[in-house]
Design a protein around this motif. Structure first.
Motif, mmCIF file in Angstrom:
data_model
loop_
_atom_site.group_PDB
_atom_site.id
_atom_site.type_symbol
_atom_site.label_atom_id
_atom_site.label_comp_id
_atom_site.label_asym_id
_atom_site.label_seq_id
_atom_site.Cartn_x
_atom_site.Cartn_y
_atom_site.Cartn_z
ATOM 1 N N LEU A 80 -27.945 -9.747 -78.080
ATOM 2 C CA LEU A 80 -28.618 -9.684 -76.785
ATOM 3 C C LEU A 80 -28.291 -10.936 -75.978
ATOM 4 O O LEU A 80 -28.189 -12.034 -76.531
ATOM 5 C CB LEU A 80 -30.130 -9.570 -76.972
ATOM 6 N N ARG A 81 -28.092 -10.763 -74.675
ATOM 7 C CA ARG A 81 -27.779 -11.891 -73.801
ATOM 8 C C ARG A 81 -28.896 -12.051 -72.774
ATOM 9 O O ARG A 81 -29.425 -11.070 -72.255
ATOM 10 C CB ARG A 81 -26.450 -11.652 -73.074
ATOM 11 N N THR A 82 -29.223 -13.300 -72.487
ATOM 12 C CA THR A 82 -30.256 -13.585 -71.484
ATOM 13 C C THR A 82 -29.608 -13.688 -70.106
ATOM 14 O O THR A 82 -28.650 -14.444 -69.919
ATOM 15 C CB THR A 82 -30.985 -14.895 -71.811
ATOM 16 N N VAL A 83 -30.105 -12.914 -69.158
ATOM 17 C CA VAL A 83 -29.635 -12.965 -67.772
ATOM 18 C C VAL A 83 -30.854 -13.075 -66.868
ATOM 19 O O VAL A 83 -31.994 -12.879 -67.304
ATOM 20 C CB VAL A 83 -28.795 -11.716 -67.400
ATOM 21 N N ILE A 84 -30.601 -13.386 -65.605
ATOM 22 C CA ILE A 84 -31.703 -13.536 -64.645
ATOM 23 C C ILE A 84 -31.504 -12.574 -63.484
ATOM 24 O O ILE A 84 -30.460 -12.590 -62.823
ATOM 25 C CB ILE A 84 -31.794 -14.979 -64.112
ATOM 26 N N ILE A 85 -32.500 -11.729 -63.259
ATOM 27 C CA ILE A 85 -32.512 -10.831 -62.101
ATOM 28 C C ILE A 85 -33.383 -11.500 -61.042
ATOM 29 O O ILE A 85 -34.609 -11.530 -61.158
ATOM 30 C CB ILE A 85 -33.082 -9.443 -62.465
ATOM 31 N N THR A 107 -37.445 -7.994 -62.881
ATOM 32 C CA THR A 107 -37.142 -9.246 -62.187
ATOM 33 C C THR A 107 -37.483 -10.433 -63.078
ATOM 34 O O THR A 107 -38.380 -10.381 -63.908
ATOM 35 C CB THR A 107 -37.919 -9.347 -60.863
ATOM 36 N N GLY A 108 -36.725 -11.518 -62.872
ATOM 37 C CA GLY A 108 -36.896 -12.699 -63.701
ATOM 38 C C GLY A 108 -35.917 -12.686 -64.865
ATOM 39 O O GLY A 108 -34.878 -12.012 -64.849
ATOM 40 N N GLU A 109 -36.239 -13.440 -65.895
ATOM 41 C CA GLU A 109 -35.366 -13.527 -67.062
ATOM 42 C C GLU A 109 -35.518 -12.276 -67.908
ATOM 43 O O GLU A 109 -36.621 -11.825 -68.200
ATOM 44 C CB GLU A 109 -35.740 -14.766 -67.873
#
Length: 313
Positions: free
Chosen positions: A154-159, A120-122
């Motif tokens: 790599l790509r930054t996503v947010i859960i 969870t989170g970034e």
């Protein structure tokens, strides 16, 4: 041009609206889109976010002028329900691929919950080779079909939310709320790797996009069983796509000037940001407010045409 295409073009009609569609299994998003488009005899249609053939669920279909405002949903958070088959890794990370490794599965609910909290989170994801991301103008899946692999960033996503729904034997089902660009297939692989047994995605269902929910969507079977009036009643107005924006009412003179590309001076009491715009209660598009000045961002074609006609008379 085929006879069937010619016939469709003859009967197609202008239509500006949104349909919440429940995409079935084994249809590509584009194939599903074309089936819905033909049901409504619409001249123009587009969807907001691709679902793989093995994925089902919410696929908003935008007709006509509504296609101008799809960015709102493309950028919105998405909700999914996913199922992992633990203990088996595949070449594609899902059920379409060949099994490359098998491991024993010995996990309990406490272990799963502990692992889910770490995602969870970034977080950072490596896009899968079996994806539509483009490299040198071609989607990655075209390279992998030729047995080629390319470097990916790599790509930054947010859960935002990650919840365990079910753990039975070697199947793990979870629900996730995530930012745009998140690959749930990659998330499933990463979760199962951290559990120590590996795994792959066997089912994926999109249950929400932004404010829209699968609960309000219609299946292809339902739509095919309706008459024209019933199908029309399933449509949403175009401005539902931008309900997250504050509204701003303009008079006819202001709307006409905006449609001609002019900036409007408004009271400084209006905070900066995008606005959905109306005149006489009718939606006309989206504008950007900055320092008390309103600039058109995207306006309906009918508004611009009407302004051009008034200017020529």
């Amino acid at each position: 041009m085929t006879k069937k295409t010619e016939q469709f073009r003859r009967v197609s009609r202008p239509l500006d609206a949104v349909l919440l569609f429940d995409k079935p299994l084994e249809l590509s998003s584009n194939t599903a889109l074309q089936k819905v488009r033909r049901l409504y005899s619409a001249e123009k249609a587009g969807h907001t976010g691709t679902l793989d053939p093995l994925a089902t669920g919410l696929l908003p279909v935008c007709f006509g002028e509504a296609t101008k405002f799809t960015i709102a949903l493309l950028d919105a958070d998405k909700r999914y329900r996913a199922t992992i088959r633990l203990g088996q890794r595949t070449t594609t990370g899902d059920a379409e691929g060949e099994v490359t490794e098998t491991r024993p599965v010995a996990v309990d609910e406490a272990q799963v919950l502990a692992v889910l909290t770490t995602f969870t989170g970034e977080t950072r994801q490596l896009p899968p080779m079996h994806s539509a991301i483009k490299y040198l103008g071609k989607p990655l899946y075209e390279y992998i079909r030729k047995g080629e692999t390319v470097e990916r960033e790599l790509r930054t996503v947010i859960i935002r939310e990650l919840k365990l729904d079910r753990l039975e034997g070697n199947e793990l089902e979870f629900s996730v709320l995530c930012s745009k660009g998140t690959y749930v297939r990659t998330l499933a692989e990463d979760i199962s790797e951290k559990l120590g047994c590996g795994g792959h995605l066997i089912a994926l269902r999109r249950t929400g996009i932004g404010e829209f929910s699968l609960d309000d969507a219609h299946t292809l079977t339902q739509l095919e069983g309706m008459d024209e009036a019933q199908r029309a009643a399933c449509l949403l107005p175009t401005d539902r796509l931008v309900q997250n924006l504050p509204s701003l009412e303009l008079d006819e003179v202001q709307a006409n000037r905006l449609a001609q590309g002019q900036r409007l001076g408004l009271s400084d009491s209006h905070p900066d940001g995008k606005r959905r715009l109306y005149t006489s209660g009718r939606f006309i598009g989206v504008g950007e407010l900055e320092g008390g000045r309103l600039t058109p961002s995207r306006l309906l074609s009918s508004v611009a045409k009407a302004a051009a006609q008034r200017e020529s008379t």
